[in-house]
Design a protein around this motif. Structure first.
Motif, short mmCIF file in Angstrom:
data_model
loop_
_atom_site.label_atom_id
_atom_site.label_comp_id
_atom_site.label_asym_id
_atom_site.label_seq_id
_atom_site.Cartn_x
_atom_site.Cartn_y
_atom_site.Cartn_z
N GLN B 61 0.81 -1.40 -0.06
CA GLN B 61 0.18 -0.03 0.15
C GLN B 61 0.74 1.36 0.10
N ALA B 62 1.82 1.20 0.62
CA ALA B 62 2.87 2.39 0.91
C ALA B 62 3.37 2.72 -0.60
N PHE B 63 3.97 1.32 -1.06
CA PHE B 63 4.88 1.66 -2.14
C PHE B 63 3.49 2.33 -4.04
N VAL B 64 2.56 1.70 -3.61
CA VAL B 64 1.73 2.89 -4.59
C VAL B 64 1.37 3.26 -4.01
N ASP B 65 1.03 4.28 -2.43
CA ASP B 65 0.34 5.55 -2.72
C ASP B 65 2.48 6.44 -3.00
N LYS B 66 3.03 5.89 -3.01
CA LYS B 66 3.80 7.20 -3.04
C LYS B 66 4.08 6.49 -4.98
N GLY B 67 3.64 6.26 -5.33
CA GLY B 67 4.25 5.65 -6.76
C GLY B 67 4.95 4.94 -7.11
N LEU B 68 5.71 4.29 -6.33
CA LEU B 68 6.81 3.41 -6.39
C LEU B 68 6.29 2.44 -7.14
N ILE B 69 5.14 1.24 -7.16
CA ILE B 69 4.37 0.60 -7.57
C ILE B 69 2.96 0.85 -8.33
N HIS B 70 2.74 -0.07 -9.12
CA HIS B 70 1.12 0.46 -10.12
C HIS B 70 0.11 -1.03 -9.75
N SER B 71 -0.87 -0.95 -9.44
CA SER B 71 -1.91 -2.02 -9.46
C SER B 71 -2.04 -2.69 -10.95
N ILE B 72 -2.03 -4.08 -11.26
CA ILE B 72 -2.93 -4.08 -12.57
C ILE B 72 -4.24 -4.78 -12.50
#
Lengths: 142, 142
Positions: B61-72
DNA sequence: GTAACTGCAAAATATTTGCATCCTT
DNA sequence: AAGGATGCAAATATTTTGCAGTTAC
């Protein structure tokens, strides 16, 4: 209340070799009347007092298997389902249209009139199915 | 084992204002080394003995929030995540590439070199984001 | 030192399975 | 009558939340 829609539902069930039961008819009616897509939870909210949660799971699965509805991929672990067009048959779906998710009303629509554009992939890839989900604001919410 | 990749992970974390911990580094390393996308369950399989399931949830969740990963988006209730390119920033993702799911090896890849084609929607729709997921057979599995 | 991250426990939610009963064909 | 559909109970899996202890900065 045994209306034209009811008849339509029964006909659709028969056409897809699904036995006609109250549960299946009612669930299918939801899809027929409301044009948007429905998630399991939506159906449970509307019919949860009438049918068991398990029945809804199994009904949706049966509908997908028989090509009556198709599932729409999502990013939030809540798959939505929508009615298939006539050219979907048991086993192989042909959802060559795009899906639109409205950020305002949170509805998902099949835009049957918009075909999925073709994509050119790098050498070596075989394309089997293309899914396209567009999000934004729908006509009604503008 | 403190290799170039390890350094890359640490740099990436810092660049996205995420504090550098063992868990975050290890999880990020998974994304860096394996080029395909990963679901929560994949990560749990690989690191579940080392980190709590809850930590994995929160890290993703933190990674997504900070733009490090995206969900598919997916059709099977198991969201997969992949590394973002440089032009993703905290808050707003720019995944203008398509995703490819191989039916044979079940891996999901970002095809960064293939942009999502533009779509023309009927009057009245505002387009915000376009997701495209292509399934078929990948190069390696042909 | 402080804010943020982690693990553990537990709650809440979602999904699957087995089986006995009922209904459709 | 037979096969399939349903409801119920229960097992399993997934996700969220709170809190106390630990760690990064």
């Amino acid at each position: 209340m045994s209306s034209a829609r009811q008849q339509e539902a029964i006909t659709l069930l028969k056409a897809h070799s699904l036995s006609v039961t109250d549960g299946r008819t009612d669930i299918l009616l939801l899809f027929i009347s409301r044009k948007g897509a429905l998630a399991h939870s939506d159906i449970e909210k509307k019919l949860g007092d009438r049918y068991d949660r398990v029945t809804i799971y199994r009904t949706l699965q049966a509908f997908v298997d028989k090509g009556l509805i198709h599932s729409i991929p999502s990013k939030d672990n809540s798959i939505r389902y929508a009615l298939c067009k006539d050219d979907c048959a048991s086993g192989h779906h042909h959802d060559h249209h795009i899906h639109f998710v409205c950020k305002t009303c949170d509805n998902t629509y099949c835009l049957d009139e918009v075909a999925t554009p073709s994509v050119k992939l790098p050498k070596g890839y075989t394309v089997n199915q293309v899914e396209m989900v567009v999000s934004g604001v729908c006509q009604a919410c503008q």
